[in-house]
Design an enzyme around this catalytic site. Sequence first.
Site, PDB file in Angstrom:
ATOM      1  N   MET A   1       9.643  -2.326  -9.609  1.00 14.96           N
ATOM      2  CA  MET A   1      10.223  -0.942  -9.210  1.00 14.96           C
ATOM      3  C   MET A   1      10.228  -0.935  -7.736  1.00 14.96           C
ATOM      4  O   MET A   1      11.499  -0.447  -7.268  1.00 14.96           O
ATOM      5  CB  MET A   1       9.116   0.121  -9.413  1.00 14.96           C
TER       6      MET A   1
ATOM      7  N   PRO B   1      12.484  -2.514  -0.649  1.00  8.35           N
ATOM      8  CA  PRO B   1      12.148  -2.738   0.773  1.00  8.35           C
ATOM      9  C   PRO B   1      12.008  -1.206   1.504  1.00  8.35           C
ATOM     10  O   PRO B   1      11.202  -0.788   2.244  1.00  8.35           O
ATOM     11  CB  PRO B   1      13.169  -3.431   1.407  1.00  8.35           C
TER      12      PRO B   1
ATOM     13  N   GLU C   1      -2.294   2.694 -16.883  1.00 11.53           N
ATOM     14  CA  GLU C   1      -2.644   1.637 -15.581  1.00 11.53           C
ATOM     15  C   GLU C   1      -3.812   2.368 -14.754  1.00 11.53           C
ATOM     16  O   GLU C   1      -4.576   1.605 -14.138  1.00 11.53           O
ATOM     17  CB  GLU C   1      -1.240   2.015 -14.722  1.00 11.53           C
ATOM     18  N   ARG C   2      -4.072   3.654 -14.864  1.00 17.39           N
ATOM     19  CA  ARG C   2      -5.101   4.255 -14.063  1.00 17.39           C
ATOM     20  C   ARG C   2      -6.442   4.052 -14.555  1.00 17.39           C
ATOM     21  O   ARG C   2      -7.297   3.584 -13.994  1.00 17.39           O
ATOM     22  CB  ARG C   2      -5.053   5.822 -14.125  1.00 17.39           C
TER      23      ARG C   2
ATOM     24  N   PHE D   1       7.198  -6.757  -3.263  1.00 15.82           N
ATOM     25  CA  PHE D   1       5.651  -6.485  -3.841  1.00 15.82           C
ATOM     26  C   PHE D   1       5.600  -6.509  -5.420  1.00 15.82           C
ATOM     27  O   PHE D   1       4.699  -5.933  -5.877  1.00 15.82           O
ATOM     28  CB  PHE D   1       5.138  -5.020  -3.264  1.00 15.82           C
ATOM     29  N   ILE D   2       6.066  -7.426  -5.717  1.00  7.56           N
ATOM     30  CA  ILE D   2       6.127  -7.727  -7.161  1.00  7.56           C
ATOM     31  C   ILE D   2       5.164  -8.738  -7.697  1.00  7.56           C
ATOM     32  O   ILE D   2       5.354  -9.917  -7.508  1.00  7.56           O
ATOM     33  CB  ILE D   2       7.777  -8.109  -7.711  1.00  7.56           C
ATOM     34  N   THR D   3       4.195  -8.183  -8.433  1.00  3.79           N
ATOM     35  CA  THR D   3       3.023  -8.769  -8.744  1.00  3.79           C
ATOM     36  C   THR D   3       3.594  -9.902 -10.092  1.00  3.79           C
ATOM     37  O   THR D   3       4.387  -9.232 -10.847  1.00  3.79           O
ATOM     38  CB  THR D   3       2.091  -7.868  -9.402  1.00  3.79           C
TER      39      THR D   3
HETATM   40  C1  LIG Z   1      -0.979  -5.888  -4.326  1.00  4.66           C
HETATM   41  C2  LIG Z   1       0.285  -5.175  -4.580  1.00  4.66           C
HETATM   42  C3  LIG Z   1       0.911  -5.223  -5.861  1.00  4.66           C
HETATM   43  C4  LIG Z   1       2.001  -4.559  -6.147  1.00  4.66           C
HETATM   44  N1  LIG Z   1       2.594  -4.900  -7.347  1.00  4.66           N
HETATM   45  C5  LIG Z   1       3.744  -4.136  -7.467  1.00  4.66           C
HETATM   46  C6  LIG Z   1       4.345  -4.482  -8.717  1.00  4.66           C
HETATM   47  O1  LIG Z   1       4.029  -5.417  -9.588  1.00  4.66           O
HETATM   48  N2  LIG Z   1       5.663  -3.956  -8.995  1.00  4.66           N
HETATM   49  C7  LIG Z   1       6.122  -2.769  -8.282  1.00  4.66           C
HETATM   50  O2  LIG Z   1       6.972  -2.159  -8.475  1.00  4.66           O
HETATM   51  N3  LIG Z   1       5.262  -2.414  -6.967  1.00  4.66           N
HETATM   52  C8  LIG Z   1       4.163  -3.017  -6.732  1.00  4.66           C
HETATM   53  N4  LIG Z   1       3.572  -2.860  -5.769  1.00  4.66           N
HETATM   54  C9  LIG Z   1       4.058  -1.788  -4.782  1.00  4.66           C
HETATM   55  C10 LIG Z   1       3.382  -0.462  -5.005  1.00  4.66           C
HETATM   56  O3  LIG Z   1       3.763   0.158  -6.151  1.00  4.66           O
HETATM   57  C11 LIG Z   1       3.648   0.575  -3.789  1.00  4.66           C
HETATM   58  O4  LIG Z   1       2.943  -0.249  -2.599  1.00  4.66           O
HETATM   59  C12 LIG Z   1       3.472   1.779  -3.868  1.00  4.66           C
HETATM   60  O5  LIG Z   1       4.408   2.248  -4.619  1.00  4.66           O
HETATM   61  C13 LIG Z   1       3.565   2.484  -2.550  1.00  4.66           C
HETATM   62  O6  LIG Z   1       4.862   2.296  -1.884  1.00  4.66           O
HETATM   63  P1  LIG Z   1       4.721   1.888  -0.131  1.00  4.66           P
HETATM   64  O7  LIG Z   1       3.811   0.814  -0.371  1.00  4.66           O
HETATM   65  O8  LIG Z   1       6.122   1.888  -0.037  1.00  4.66           O
HETATM   66  O9  LIG Z   1       4.015   2.966   0.394  1.00  4.66           O
HETATM   67  P2  LIG Z   1       4.736   4.500   0.841  1.00  4.66           P
HETATM   68  O10 LIG Z   1       5.329   5.010  -0.281  1.00  4.66           O
HETATM   69  O11 LIG Z   1       5.375   4.186   2.075  1.00  4.66           O
HETATM   70  O12 LIG Z   1       3.339   5.530   1.156  1.00  4.66           O
HETATM   71  C14 LIG Z   1       2.466   4.940   2.372  1.00  4.66           C
HETATM   72  C15 LIG Z   1       1.417   6.055   2.472  1.00  4.66           C
HETATM   73  O13 LIG Z   1       2.046   7.542   2.459  1.00  4.66           O
HETATM   74  C16 LIG Z   1       1.525   8.323   1.268  1.00  4.66           C
HETATM   75  N5  LIG Z   1       2.692   9.258   0.669  1.00  4.66           N
HETATM   76  C17 LIG Z   1       3.848   8.656   0.319  1.00  4.66           C
HETATM   77  N6  LIG Z   1       4.692   9.632   0.199  1.00  4.66           N
HETATM   78  C18 LIG Z   1       4.032  10.842   0.345  1.00  4.66           C
HETATM   79  C19 LIG Z   1       4.248  12.239   0.253  1.00  4.66           C
HETATM   80  N7  LIG Z   1       5.419  12.898  -0.198  1.00  4.66           N
HETATM   81  N8  LIG Z   1       3.364  13.197   0.766  1.00  4.66           N
HETATM   82  C20 LIG Z   1       2.098  12.523   1.283  1.00  4.66           C
HETATM   83  N9  LIG Z   1       2.095  11.379   1.439  1.00  4.66           N
HETATM   84  C21 LIG Z   1       2.767  10.448   0.971  1.00  4.66           C
HETATM   85  C22 LIG Z   1       1.079   7.393   0.187  1.00  4.66           C
HETATM   86  O14 LIG Z   1       0.364   8.079  -0.438  1.00  4.66           O
HETATM   87  C23 LIG Z   1       0.600   6.365   1.339  1.00  4.66           C
HETATM   88  O15 LIG Z   1      -0.782   6.445   1.556  1.00  4.66           O
HETATM   89  C24 LIG Z   1       2.537  -3.739  -5.364  1.00  4.66           C
HETATM   90  C25 LIG Z   1       1.568  -3.255  -4.162  1.00  4.66           C
HETATM   91  C26 LIG Z   1       0.592  -4.149  -3.769  1.00  4.66           C
HETATM   92  C27 LIG Z   1       0.196  -3.882  -2.437  1.00  4.66           C
END
Ligand SMILES: Cc1cc2nc3c(=O)[nH]c(=O)nc-3n(C[C@H](O)[C@H](O)[C@H](O)COP(=O)(O)OP(=O)(O)OC[C@H]3O[C@@H](n4cnc5c(N)ncnc54)[C@H](O)[C@@H]3O)c2cc1C
Length: 275
Positions: free
Chosen positions: A126, A129, A248-249, A159-161
Amino acid sequence: MRRTVFNEDHEAFRATLRDFIEKEVVPVHREWEQVGHPPRDFYRRLGDLGVLGIEVPQEFGGAGETSYKYQAVVTEELTRAGVSFGSYSVHANLILPYLMAYATQEQKKRWLPGFARGDIMTAIAMTEPSTGSDLANISTRATLSEDGRHYVVNGAKTFITGGVLADLILVVVRTTPFDPGDRRAGLSILCVETASEGFAVGRKLDKIGLKTTDTAELSFSDVKVPAENLLGQEGKAFSYLSHNLAQERLAIALGSAAAAEAALRHAIAYVKDRT
Ligand SMILES: Cc1cc2nc3c(=O)[nH]c(=O)nc-3n(C[C@H](O)[C@H](O)[C@H](O)COP(=O)(O)OP(=O)(O)OC[C@H]3O[C@@H](n4cnc5c(N)ncnc54)[C@H](O)[C@@H]3O)c2cc1C
């Protein structure tokens, strides 16, 4: 507190699994952490043991369990031992519910037997970048060919596991342009075979924890995906993704509770041992 949630069958499975983890995972886990994932064949070993097919219907080579309790036992035992089965959890806990809920009978026939054997490892893509929490912002594009036989996918995910070793990836793509009036519209899930031309795995990301799950960047350059690899209906991905969040949760909550218990157990053993 005495738990009544598991029966004798679950406990027998737990004993077998605990023994397997102690003998076949704990001794090599440090090596897996260094490499960043278990060897590819380890997933076939999990398939042989029946661990990948617990909830796969019997007609597709699984055990046909409908309760989540066996998966819960796996989560508890892994956490207890402080190890992981690589991307197993995403494969079995996250992807299977999507395939069970939205795959057609033909798709199930095509993918589930390999899924249960460990021949087809899966991942879900999902995040991009520039798109994390706000999935409505996904920009990876899929355009249906004029003859309607395939989509052409372009974009990038991060970040795709399980991204390094996956054979089939559920990729969330934009099939119609972004509509500010309905931000949730226009997203679909395509099951992309990683052997497809134009698909590439970029960097394997280095992490501070979860060292045995390969977390990767992926890129798609004119990747042709057969139309019959569309999962569910076009444009419905957002509601599919929201629907599956509950399980998931639950998996995260279970792992957290088991980790707290393991930490307490280790702490008690340590303070009793230390002089
Ligand atoms: C180890 C690991 C494995 C992962 N595996 C997968 C996977 O298999 N497939 C996949 O698709 N993704 C995966 N992810 C990605 C994960 O789903 C994302 O990291 C997650 O969706 C958060 O996105 P972001 O890191 O861009 O943070 P952001 O969306 O940039 O968020 C950064 C911070 O801002 C806060 N925030 C964001 N929007 C708002 C808002 N509107 N209001 C207030 N606060 C807000 C968030 O809560 C967070 O604290 C993985 C990530 C990690 C670290």
